[in-house]
Design a protein around this motif. Structure first.
Motif, PDB file in Angstrom:
ATOM      1  N   ASN A  50       0.956  -1.252  -0.138  1.00 36.84           N
ATOM      2  CA  ASN A  50      -0.220  -0.183   0.040  1.00 36.84           C
ATOM      3  C   ASN A  50       0.809   1.291  -0.022  1.00 36.84           C
ATOM      4  OD1 ASN A  50      -2.313  -1.372   0.314  1.00 36.84           O
ATOM      5  ND2 ASN A  50      -2.014  -1.595   2.357  1.00 36.84           N
ATOM      6  N   CYS A  51       1.987   1.114  -0.114  1.00 34.66           N
ATOM      7  CA  CYS A  51       3.045   2.402   0.252  1.00 34.66           C
ATOM      8  C   CYS A  51       3.096   3.108  -1.162  1.00 34.66           C
ATOM      9  CB  CYS A  51       4.540   1.998   0.691  1.00 34.66           C
ATOM     10  SG  CYS A  51       5.688   3.209   0.911  1.00 34.66           S
ATOM     11  N   VAL A  52       2.672   4.315  -1.312  1.00 31.91           N
ATOM     12  CA  VAL A  52       2.502   5.148  -2.330  1.00 31.91           C
ATOM     13  C   VAL A  52       3.545   6.441  -1.903  1.00 31.91           C
ATOM     14  CG1 VAL A  52       1.301   6.670  -3.930  1.00 31.91           C
ATOM     15  CG2 VAL A  52       0.427   4.368  -3.295  1.00 31.91           C
ATOM     16  N   VAL A  53       4.429   6.638  -2.559  1.00 33.56           N
ATOM     17  CA  VAL A  53       5.215   7.922  -2.195  1.00 33.56           C
ATOM     18  C   VAL A  53       5.156   8.705  -3.328  1.00 33.56           C
ATOM     19  CG1 VAL A  53       7.574   8.574  -1.493  1.00 33.56           C
ATOM     20  CG2 VAL A  53       6.918   6.453  -0.830  1.00 33.56           C
ATOM     21  N   ALA A  54       5.010  10.105  -3.080  1.00 33.76           N
ATOM     22  CA  ALA A  54       5.231  10.986  -4.111  1.00 33.76           C
ATOM     23  C   ALA A  54       6.255  10.966  -4.855  1.00 33.76           C
ATOM     24  CB  ALA A  54       4.476  12.533  -3.465  1.00 33.76           C
ATOM     25  N   THR A  55       6.257  11.260  -6.068  1.00 28.28           N
ATOM     26  CA  THR A  55       7.444  11.480  -6.831  1.00 28.28           C
ATOM     27  C   THR A  55       7.543  12.858  -7.524  1.00 28.28           C
ATOM     28  OG1 THR A  55       6.351  10.377  -8.614  1.00 28.28           O
ATOM     29  CG2 THR A  55       7.761   9.161  -7.296  1.00 28.28           C
ATOM     30  N   GLU A  56       8.482  13.121  -7.972  1.00 24.78           N
ATOM     31  CA  GLU A  56       8.961  14.221  -8.877  1.00 24.78           C
ATOM     32  C   GLU A  56       9.433  14.232 -10.312  1.00 24.78           C
ATOM     33  OE1 GLU A  56      11.992  18.129  -8.451  1.00 24.78           O
ATOM     34  OE2 GLU A  56      11.358  16.945  -6.487  1.00 24.78           O
ATOM     35  N   ARG A  57       8.686  14.735 -11.168  1.00 28.07           N
ATOM     36  CA  ARG A  57       9.146  14.345 -12.662  1.00 28.07           C
ATOM     37  C   ARG A  57      10.439  15.149 -12.629  1.00 28.07           C
ATOM     38  NH1 ARG A  57       5.675  11.923 -16.238  1.00 28.07           N
ATOM     39  NH2 ARG A  57       6.866  12.715 -17.740  1.00 28.07           N
ATOM     40  N   SER A  58      11.313  14.423 -13.422  1.00 26.34           N
ATOM     41  CA  SER A  58      12.608  15.235 -13.669  1.00 26.34           C
ATOM     42  C   SER A  58      13.326  14.532 -15.138  1.00 26.34           C
ATOM     43  CB  SER A  58      13.705  14.679 -12.484  1.00 26.34           C
ATOM     44  OG  SER A  58      14.769  15.517 -12.616  1.00 26.34           O
ATOM     45  N   SER A  59      14.264  15.251 -15.400  1.00 28.38           N
ATOM     46  CA  SER A  59      14.858  14.811 -16.777  1.00 28.38           C
ATOM     47  C   SER A  59      16.041  14.195 -16.358  1.00 28.38           C
ATOM     48  CB  SER A  59      14.848  15.999 -17.770  1.00 28.38           C
ATOM     49  OG  SER A  59      15.787  16.923 -17.164  1.00 28.38           O
ATOM     50  N   TRP A  60      16.753  13.490 -17.446  1.00 29.67           N
ATOM     51  CA  TRP A  60      17.918  12.948 -17.370  1.00 29.67           C
ATOM     52  C   TRP A  60      19.175  14.216 -17.114  1.00 29.67           C
ATOM     53  CZ3 TRP A  60      20.409   9.049 -15.229  1.00 29.67           C
ATOM     54  CH2 TRP A  60      21.683   8.715 -15.696  1.00 29.67           C
ATOM     55  N   GLY A  61      19.007  15.192 -17.723  1.00 29.68           N
ATOM     56  CA  GLY A  61      19.760  16.185 -17.621  1.00 29.68           C
ATOM     57  C   GLY A  61      19.695  16.953 -16.292  1.00 29.68           C
ATOM     58  N   ARG A  62      18.655  17.083 -15.735  1.00 33.61           N
ATOM     59  CA  ARG A  62      18.467  17.690 -14.425  1.00 33.61           C
ATOM     60  C   ARG A  62      19.336  16.718 -13.362  1.00 33.61           C
ATOM     61  NH1 ARG A  62      12.973  18.799 -11.533  1.00 33.61           N
ATOM     62  NH2 ARG A  62      13.724  19.740  -9.513  1.00 33.61           N
ATOM     63  N   ILE A  63      18.950  15.234 -13.353  1.00 41.33           N
ATOM     64  CA  ILE A  63      19.473  14.502 -12.527  1.00 41.33           C
ATOM     65  C   ILE A  63      21.193  14.492 -12.551  1.00 41.33           C
ATOM     66  CG2 ILE A  63      19.905  11.795 -11.957  1.00 41.33           C
ATOM     67  CD1 ILE A  63      16.839  11.556 -12.839  1.00 41.33           C
ATOM     68  N   LYS A  64      21.696  14.535 -14.141  1.00 45.51           N
ATOM     69  CA  LYS A  64      23.166  14.418 -14.022  1.00 45.51           C
ATOM     70  C   LYS A  64      23.784  15.832 -13.465  1.00 45.51           C
ATOM     71  CE  LYS A  64      25.152  13.930 -18.166  1.00 45.51           C
ATOM     72  NZ  LYS A  64      25.420  13.871 -19.650  1.00 45.51           N
ATOM     73  N   GLN A  65      23.164  16.861 -13.602  1.00 48.38           N
ATOM     74  CA  GLN A  65      23.583  18.271 -13.034  1.00 48.38           C
ATOM     75  C   GLN A  65      24.024  17.824 -11.695  1.00 48.38           C
ATOM     76  OE1 GLN A  65      20.931  20.939 -13.989  1.00 48.38           O
ATOM     77  NE2 GLN A  65      21.778  21.650 -15.759  1.00 48.38           N
ATOM     78  N   LYS A  66      23.252  17.057 -10.999  1.00 46.70           N
ATOM     79  CA  LYS A  66      23.814  17.025  -9.298  1.00 46.70           C
ATOM     80  C   LYS A  66      25.021  16.488  -9.217  1.00 46.70           C
ATOM     81  CE  LYS A  66      19.055  16.371  -7.954  1.00 46.70           C
ATOM     82  NZ  LYS A  66      18.019  15.406  -7.107  1.00 46.70           N
TER      83      LYS A  66
END
Length: 68
Positions: A50-66
Protein backbone atom coordinates in the motif's frame (compact mmCIF):
# COMPACT_ATOMS: atom_id res chain seq x y z
CA UNK A 1 12.68 3.77 25.50
CA UNK A 2 15.18 6.42 24.54
CA UNK A 3 17.56 6.43 21.60
CA UNK A 4 20.09 9.31 21.61
CA UNK A 5 19.90 9.55 17.82
CA UNK A 6 16.11 9.45 17.57
CA UNK A 7 14.92 10.76 20.94
CA UNK A 8 12.00 9.22 22.80
CA UNK A 9 10.68 6.13 21.05
CA UNK A 10 7.12 4.96 21.00
CA UNK A 11 6.67 1.60 22.70
CA UNK A 12 4.62 0.37 19.74
CA UNK A 13 6.45 1.06 16.48
CA UNK A 14 4.36 0.82 13.34
CA UNK A 15 5.32 0.29 9.69
CA UNK A 16 6.45 3.52 8.08
CA UNK A 17 6.05 4.10 4.34
CA UNK A 18 9.26 5.84 3.24
CA UNK A 19 10.71 6.71 -0.14
CA UNK A 20 13.03 3.71 0.25
CA UNK A 21 10.27 1.28 1.26
CA UNK A 22 8.71 0.27 4.58
CA UNK A 23 10.42 -0.11 7.91
CA UNK A 24 9.24 -0.35 11.50
CA UNK A 25 9.50 3.10 13.11
CA UNK A 26 8.05 5.23 15.84
CA UNK A 27 5.11 7.10 14.22
CA UNK A 28 6.47 10.57 15.08
CA UNK A 29 9.97 9.70 13.86
CA UNK A 30 8.39 8.30 10.69
CA UNK A 31 6.76 11.67 10.01
CA UNK A 32 10.04 13.45 10.80
CA UNK A 33 11.71 11.33 8.10
CA UNK A 34 8.99 12.39 5.62
CA UNK A 35 7.22 9.04 5.75
CA UNK A 36 3.62 8.04 6.29
CA UNK A 37 2.92 5.96 9.43
CA UNK A 38 0.65 3.00 8.76
CA UNK A 39 -2.23 1.97 11.07
CA UNK A 40 -1.36 -0.11 14.12
CA UNK A 41 -1.47 -3.80 13.25
CA UNK A 42 -0.32 -3.30 9.63
CA UNK A 43 2.42 -5.75 8.64
CA UNK A 44 5.50 -4.68 6.70
CA UNK A 45 4.24 -6.79 3.76
CA UNK A 46 0.90 -4.92 3.78
CA UNK A 47 2.78 -1.63 4.07
CA UNK A 48 4.84 -2.41 0.97
CA UNK A 49 1.69 -3.29 -0.98
CA UNK A 50 0.00 0.00 0.00
CA UNK A 51 3.03 2.30 0.15
CA UNK A 52 2.63 5.17 -2.28
CA UNK A 53 5.28 7.87 -2.16
CA UNK A 54 4.94 11.13 -4.03
CA UNK A 55 7.44 11.45 -6.82
CA UNK A 56 8.79 14.39 -8.74
CA UNK A 57 9.16 14.36 -12.52
CA UNK A 58 12.68 15.04 -13.66
CA UNK A 59 14.80 14.86 -16.77
CA UNK A 60 18.04 12.95 -17.23
CA UNK A 61 19.91 16.25 -17.68
CA UNK A 62 18.60 17.59 -14.40
CA UNK A 63 19.66 14.41 -12.58
CA UNK A 64 23.09 14.51 -14.23
CA UNK A 65 23.64 18.11 -13.07
CA UNK A 66 23.63 16.91 -9.46
CA UNK A 67 26.74 14.84 -10.10
CA UNK A 68 28.72 17.08 -12.46
Amino acid sequence: GYNPCKGVLDRFPTPCCLETGCESQDPLYCQFLGGVPQPLGTTLKECLANCVVATERSSWGRIKQKYD
